[in-house]
Design a protein around this motif. Sequence first.
Motif, short mmCIF file in Angstrom:
data_model
loop_
_atom_site.label_atom_id
_atom_site.label_comp_id
_atom_site.label_asym_id
_atom_site.label_seq_id
_atom_site.Cartn_x
_atom_site.Cartn_y
_atom_site.Cartn_z
N GLU A 20 -38.17 -14.12 18.14
CA GLU A 20 -38.94 -13.52 18.13
C GLU A 20 -38.73 -12.76 16.97
OE1 GLU A 20 -37.16 -8.27 18.95
OE2 GLU A 20 -35.97 -10.13 19.54
N ALA A 21 -38.64 -13.15 16.07
CA ALA A 21 -39.06 -12.48 14.31
C ALA A 21 -40.31 -13.71 14.26
CB ALA A 21 -38.11 -13.62 13.38
N GLU A 22 -40.67 -15.06 14.93
CA GLU A 22 -42.45 -14.77 14.46
C GLU A 22 -43.37 -14.30 15.59
OE1 GLU A 22 -44.23 -18.86 15.78
OE2 GLU A 22 -42.99 -19.37 15.24
N GLY A 23 -43.60 -14.12 15.79
CA GLY A 23 -43.94 -12.93 16.51
C GLY A 23 -43.95 -11.70 15.86
N ILE A 24 -42.93 -10.89 15.14
CA ILE A 24 -43.50 -9.97 14.49
C ILE A 24 -44.02 -9.94 13.45
CG2 ILE A 24 -41.75 -9.02 12.60
CD1 ILE A 24 -40.43 -8.87 15.35
N MET A 25 -43.44 -11.19 13.12
CA MET A 25 -44.37 -11.38 11.68
C MET A 25 -45.99 -11.55 11.05
SD MET A 25 -41.91 -14.38 9.93
CE MET A 25 -42.36 -14.63 8.25
N LEU A 26 -46.69 -12.45 13.19
CA LEU A 26 -47.55 -12.26 12.70
C LEU A 26 -48.74 -11.04 13.15
CD1 LEU A 26 -47.35 -15.80 15.01
CD2 LEU A 26 -48.75 -15.93 12.84
N GLN A 27 -47.58 -10.34 14.49
CA GLN A 27 -48.61 -9.18 14.55
C GLN A 27 -48.38 -8.45 13.20
OE1 GLN A 27 -46.10 -7.53 17.80
NE2 GLN A 27 -47.98 -5.82 17.95
N ALA A 28 -46.86 -8.08 12.16
CA ALA A 28 -47.27 -7.25 11.17
C ALA A 28 -48.70 -7.79 10.09
CB ALA A 28 -46.46 -7.63 10.04
N TRP A 29 -48.66 -9.03 10.61
CA TRP A 29 -50.04 -9.93 9.33
C TRP A 29 -51.55 -9.38 9.64
CZ3 TRP A 29 -47.49 -14.97 9.65
CH2 TRP A 29 -46.68 -15.11 8.37
N SER A 47 -34.22 -17.42 11.31
CA SER A 47 -32.82 -16.20 11.91
C SER A 47 -31.43 -15.88 11.00
CB SER A 47 -32.46 -17.69 12.44
OG SER A 47 -32.74 -17.95 13.26
N LEU A 48 -31.59 -16.05 9.25
CA LEU A 48 -31.45 -15.33 8.76
C LEU A 48 -31.75 -14.30 8.00
CD1 LEU A 48 -29.54 -18.17 7.16
CD2 LEU A 48 -29.00 -16.79 8.92
N HIS A 49 -33.30 -14.34 8.36
CA HIS A 49 -34.12 -12.72 7.90
C HIS A 49 -34.20 -11.93 9.24
CE1 HIS A 49 -35.24 -14.70 3.83
NE2 HIS A 49 -34.88 -16.56 4.94
N HIS A 50 -34.69 -10.69 7.97
CA HIS A 50 -35.35 -9.44 9.10
C HIS A 50 -36.90 -10.05 9.11
CE1 HIS A 50 -36.92 -6.20 10.02
NE2 HIS A 50 -35.86 -5.44 10.33
N GLU A 107 -40.75 -3.69 20.22
CA GLU A 107 -39.14 -3.59 21.29
C GLU A 107 -38.92 -4.77 21.99
OE1 GLU A 107 -39.33 -0.30 23.76
OE2 GLU A 107 -40.07 1.85 22.59
N GLY A 108 -37.52 -5.11 21.26
CA GLY A 108 -37.23 -6.67 21.74
C GLY A 108 -35.35 -6.53 22.21
N LYS A 109 -35.68 -7.50 21.79
CA LYS A 109 -33.65 -7.82 22.04
C LYS A 109 -32.76 -7.61 20.35
CE LYS A 109 -30.08 -10.86 23.38
NZ LYS A 109 -29.62 -11.81 24.26
N HIS A 110 -33.28 -7.65 19.44
CA HIS A 110 -32.70 -7.31 18.57
C HIS A 110 -33.77 -6.91 17.17
CE1 HIS A 110 -30.04 -11.35 19.16
NE2 HIS A 110 -31.42 -11.55 19.47
N GLU A 146 -27.52 -17.02 18.19
CA GLU A 146 -28.72 -15.94 19.51
C GLU A 146 -29.82 -17.13 17.23
OE1 GLU A 146 -27.60 -12.02 17.11
OE2 GLU A 146 -26.16 -12.33 19.20
N ALA A 147 -29.68 -17.84 17.43
CA ALA A 147 -30.59 -18.37 16.13
C ALA A 147 -31.98 -18.73 16.96
CB ALA A 147 -30.04 -19.25 15.15
N GLY A 148 -32.09 -19.41 17.69
CA GLY A 148 -32.83 -19.63 18.56
C GLY A 148 -33.88 -18.18 19.18
N GLU A 149 -33.63 -17.45 18.95
CA GLU A 149 -34.50 -16.69 20.51
C GLU A 149 -34.34 -15.59 19.24
OE1 GLU A 149 -30.65 -13.77 21.56
OE2 GLU A 149 -31.20 -15.67 22.91
N ARG A 150 -33.94 -15.33 18.36
CA ARG A 150 -33.64 -14.47 17.24
C ARG A 150 -35.99 -14.59 15.90
NH1 ARG A 150 -31.01 -11.16 14.07
NH2 ARG A 150 -28.72 -10.51 15.22
N TYR A 151 -35.63 -16.66 15.93
CA TYR A 151 -36.65 -17.37 15.35
C TYR A 151 -37.90 -17.05 16.14
CZ TYR A 151 -39.67 -20.74 14.76
OH TYR A 151 -41.10 -21.77 14.64
#
Length: 354
Positions: A133-142, A80-83, A151-154, A126-131
């Motif tokens: 969304e971020a996990e999905g982005i990271m998996l997609q990036a890899w 939650s603290l990272h882009h 296109e997400g909330k954050h 916002e910690a839970g929802e950021r986490y």
Amino acid sequence: MLRFSNFLFPESRDPDRDADVIADCIAEAKLCDELGVEVLWLAEHHFDGNCAYVDPVTFAAAVLTATKRIKVGFAVAQVSLHHPMRLAEEMSLLDNIGRGRVIVGLGRGTAYNVYEYQGYGIPHEEAGERYEEAEGIMLQAWTSPNGFTHEGKHWTLKVPRLRPTPFTKPHPYLIRAASSEEGALHLARRGLPFLMNVQTNETTAKRIALYKQTMTEAGFDAAHLARCLDETWVWRNIVVAETDEEARRIGIPAFEAMQEHRKTLREKIYAEQGIIMKRETAPPARVGIDSGLVVGSPETVAAKMAEIEATGVGGVICSFRLGPMPADAAASSIRLFMEKVAPRFAPKLRAAAD
């Protein structure tokens, strides 16, 4: 076969000694590498001295270049603290530096220290929802060789392609933390292993039993369940000395001081701002022995490890340097554990010891 790892979670109370404590951490990492510890887990906490190296991503690069075989895991990176794209890049780079020795442990971030979110300008609500969304982005990036959009909330992203590409295919080994029963069962339904926090053996046994039941009901077969259990870890604070009396003399005061220090700043923020995420109390030392501190001679600690093994969990995340404990005391504890406790649970280590 129970697996063993070290949670490198060093306290630094004096800012002027940060460099010395960080140097101690590198020395501890090298010792663990030499002794055959399977994983060195790194924490992430900010602004309070509870984790001297603060940034586990940067520190992991130093550890990977200073060691040869030990895996380096995150317990956990506070997502939650990272882009998420920056974190995906950094983890992919570490995966290449270590040539597959990285375990990407992900979690939303602290549930206690509101000042960590305040320091980064992120609403803790916002910690839970950021986490998520971020996990999905990271998996997609890899796993998107042709790039992707999101296109997400954050975050709104248009990514050509992640570089460097992960060394481990399709992506670095990933594990999630679950500090609650609900979180563990959520991962069971997904067929995933998990990291557990400090808890009693009774809690661990109950959680593992429910995890197994839930995973079976979700349709996963026995082989998949066995793999997940083998890769599931629980955290314990460990102090080993030649005798029970010596271990208690070293370990109990350090444990008590650590617990008190970890809540000091959050209680100060509460007094000043009236904001607290979750209240945590430090248990009396002898209660803590049952709930989170394993202390004693090699024989005593081995018996306690056998009790943990009986819960069905696959591995123990052992934290050896507790609070103000000197580095040499922690090193002695690690050496005794790996030479006199661990071989009783691992055939390969036992054969080497014989």
